[in-house]
Design a protein around this motif. Structure first.
Motif, PDB file in Angstrom:
ATOM      1  N   MET A 265      33.065 -30.809  89.459  1.00  0.00           N
ATOM      2  CA  MET A 265      33.384 -29.422  89.122  1.00  0.00           C
ATOM      3  C   MET A 265      34.567 -28.918  89.942  1.00  0.00           C
ATOM      4  N   THR A 266      34.762 -29.507  91.103  1.00  0.00           N
ATOM      5  CA  THR A 266      35.957 -29.170  91.894  1.00  0.00           C
ATOM      6  C   THR A 266      37.205 -29.642  91.164  1.00  0.00           C
TER       7      THR A 266
ATOM      8  N   GLY B 181      34.601 -20.574  82.625  1.00  0.00           N
ATOM      9  CA  GLY B 181      35.830 -21.368  82.607  1.00  0.00           C
ATOM     10  C   GLY B 181      37.022 -20.660  83.204  1.00  0.00           C
ATOM     11  N   LYS B 182      36.848 -19.389  83.553  1.00  0.00           N
ATOM     12  CA  LYS B 182      37.960 -18.602  84.091  1.00  0.00           C
ATOM     13  C   LYS B 182      37.660 -18.194  85.536  1.00  0.00           C
ATOM     14  N   THR B 183      38.589 -18.458  86.416  1.00  0.00           N
ATOM     15  CA  THR B 183      38.477 -17.999  87.795  1.00  0.00           C
ATOM     16  C   THR B 183      39.197 -16.666  87.924  1.00  0.00           C
TER      17      THR B 183
ATOM     18  N   LYS C  22      37.509 -30.146  87.912  1.00  0.00           N
ATOM     19  CA  LYS C  22      37.684 -29.455  86.633  1.00  0.00           C
ATOM     20  C   LYS C  22      38.037 -27.982  86.809  1.00  0.00           C
ATOM     21  N   TYR C  23      37.372 -27.324  87.786  1.00  0.00           N
ATOM     22  CA  TYR C  23      37.460 -25.865  87.843  1.00  0.00           C
ATOM     23  C   TYR C  23      37.935 -25.312  89.192  1.00  0.00           C
TER      24      TYR C  23
ATOM     25  N   ALA D  98      35.062 -20.440  88.250  1.00  0.00           N
ATOM     26  CA  ALA D  98      35.015 -20.688  86.813  1.00  0.00           C
ATOM     27  C   ALA D  98      33.595 -20.871  86.273  1.00  0.00           C
ATOM     28  N   ASP D  99      32.651 -21.332  87.127  1.00  0.00           N
ATOM     29  CA  ASP D  99      31.280 -21.551  86.654  1.00  0.00           C
ATOM     30  C   ASP D  99      30.424 -20.290  86.757  1.00  0.00           C
TER      31      ASP D  99
ATOM     32  N   ILE E 134      36.240 -25.295  91.977  1.00  0.00           N
ATOM     33  CA  ILE E 134      35.131 -24.705  92.729  1.00  0.00           C
ATOM     34  C   ILE E 134      34.852 -25.575  93.947  1.00  0.00           C
TER      35      ILE E 134
END
Length: 540
Positions: free
Chosen positions: A502-503, A383-385, A505-506, A391-392, A508
């Motif tokens: 996922m892009t 969850g952290k970049t 949300k996070y 994040a994933d 990515i």
């Protein structure tokens, strides 16, 4: 007479099999296995049993044999020959371990005959290849199967003693016997990552007259580093090398500053903010050489030479034997992958500092030892970049293939880097053993138990085969990992599909809108929801 014996054995086997015919999960009893092997042996004509492999066990034949094995045999027998695969573990009779007896006790002719004709009442199919070269490929495959035999306990002991007593002799010593491999290798990036412009006048790629970022002259350059994505320049002061504060970006192309700031690599705050006080010995040279000695600051050989992966070779060069050299292809998948992960990963030594200096490579490790005793991969919080990961957990910094791959289902299934790449050189992109699409489809063809579970590739990919979006790597290995300079990207090695959601949300990058740059993630998600056979849960 042999045929009659085989028929009688087969008949007895059929009668005795009735009791266990509906319990394949139990596996065959010992008497059944012995009887089946006897029947198989008697069914092979004597003349076939006596045949010898007409091919020499040279590098080229073994390379082709391994390629045939990966494409045609590994699905059931495993990439290492162990038979520990979903098919092999649940078939009846069980898929044999090709590395051990009784397979390794078979003659060349028996192995060849079994491959060519298959084994009735088992899952072993006959070899049916209409190509004229199939006869050669059969013998090359036979040759490779013979090479799977592991060292015995005595040979392993002798090998450990030999490696401990040996010293480095350089890759040229290997060329005497392995001329073909040496010629391939010396053209690879592995063999040319570090070059001396006094030896190779073409080593400096760009025109220095256009460098207005931090001008320098060729006389200041002791070594050039890199030649594909970026190029950096090392100068020598005393017995250390230091990176000049400038680099060339091949992707754009353009000159750029080079300086690692605090907040980037973990070691940045531990060194003065000056390139001329950041020696390459602790930070770079351990991975760009063979046998870097942290006390003398000397190397046995610059670049990733043969002994980087095979260990010191003086004894083997003097008396070539399989028990006085190391071969990652004979190691278990963890040790084999460690040979690559030692440099293709971001991490830090378990003991740091060492002699008052902080090192960014696994000091003390060599192939054959346990990398985890020397090296720790960079941590990640889901969850952290951060500087290293999305994040994933997918990498976004360069030299992170090992961090990615260790998370993948491919790694968990015992796949090794060398099952796809050949560090000796192939001529394919990234030294792949075959073009990427052919390599993937060798294990993942339509209808394969390994997937995709679709009748055709087009039904799985919803793109025209071969076009952008119609290649396995487009979705499962998107080019989202940065290579240290703007505009240069390498492929992710988690093999996960990054959904457009996922892009959102996070942050990515996903392969859909990375290609369809004028479209939105909402468009991509809506389009995929209309695809037949696509799980809605994988779009979240």
């Amino acid at each position: 007479m042999a045929l009659l014996a085989a028929l009688l054995s087969g008949a007895a086997l059929a009668v005795l099999e009735v009791r266990s015919a509906f319990r394949a999960a139990d596996g065959p009893p010992g008497w059944e296995t012995a009887l089946a092997r006897t029947a198989r042996h008697l069914a092979i004509p004597i003349a076939e049993r006596r045949r010898r492999n007409p091919l020499a066990p040279n590098d080229e034949n073994l390379r082709h044999g391994r390629q045939e094995y990966i494409v045609n045999c590994a699905r059931c027998h495993g990439v290492d020959g162990s038979g520990r695969t979903p098919i092999g573990a649940h078939s009846y009779p069980r898929v044999p371990d090709l590395r051990l007896a009784p397979t390794q006790d078979l003659s060349d002719g028996e192995l060849h005959y079994i491959i060519a004709h298959g084994v009735p009442w088992t899952g072993m199919p006959a070899w049916r290849r209409p190509r004229p070269e199939s006869a050669i490929h059969l013998w090359q495959l036979t040759l490779y199967l013979r090479s799977l035999r592991p060292l015995n306990a005595a040979e392993r002991g002798a090998q450990a003693q030999a490696i401990a007593a040996a010293h480095y002799v350089g890759s040229r010593a290997c060329a005497r016997c392995h001329a073909g491999i040496y010629e391939h290798w010396r053209k690879t990036p592995m063999a040319n990552v570090v070059r001396d412009p006094r030896v190779d006048p073409k080593a400096i790629a760009p025109d220095l007259a256009g460098n207005h970022v931090w001008p320098f002259s060729p006389a200041q350059v002791a070594f050039v580093y890199g030649g594909i994505w970026k190029q950096r320049y090392f100068t020598k002061i005393g017995d250390d090398y230091f990176p000049l504060p400038v680099q060339w970006n091949f992707a754009r192309p353009e000159w750029l500053p080079y300086f690692v700031t605090i907040g980037e690599d973990w070691w940045a705050p531990l060194y003065p903010p000056d390139n001329m006080q950041r020696p390459t010995g602790p930070l770079c040279d351990g991975c760009h050489s063979v046998g870097y000695d942290i006390r003398t600051k000397q190397v046995a050989e610059w670049n990733v030479g043969c002994e980087r992966c095979h260990g010191p070779g003086s004894l083997h060069a003097a008396n070539p034997r399989p028990d006085n050299i190391l071969n990652p292809a004979r190691m278990n998948y963890v040790a084999a992958n460690d040979a690559c992960i030692q440099c293709h990963s971001q991490g830090r030594p378990l003991s740091n500092p060492i002699g008052g200096k902080y090192y960014d490579w696994p000091v003390g490790y060599r192939v054959g030892l346990r990398l985890r005793d020397f090296w720790k991969l960079e941590d990640h919080t889901l969850g952290k970049t951060d500087f290293y990961y999305f994040a994933d957990g997918t990498a976004h910094k360069n030299r992170m293939q090992g961090n990615d791959f260790a998370q993948s289902v491919m790694y968990r299934r015992g796949i090794a880097c060398m099952d796809c790449h050949d560090a000796h050189g192939t001529g394919n992109y990234a030294e792949l053993r075959a073009p990427a699409q052919a390599l993937c489809l060798g294990c993942h063809g339509p209808g394969s138990p390994n997937g995709p579970r679709a009748a055709t590739l087009e039904l799985h990919m919803h793109h025209k085969a071969g076009a952008p979006g119609g290649r396995c790597v487009d979705c499962h290995m998107p080019a989202i990992e940065t290579e240290g300079v703007p505009g240069a990207y390498v492929h992710a090695h988690t093999f996960r599909f990054v959904a457009p959601a996922m892009t959102d949300k996070y942050g990515i990058p996903n392969p859909c809108t990375s290609c369809h740059t004028h479209k939105t993630t909402a468009w991509a998600t809506a389009a995929m929801r209309g695809w037949s056979g696509r799980s809605p849960w994988r779009l979240q």
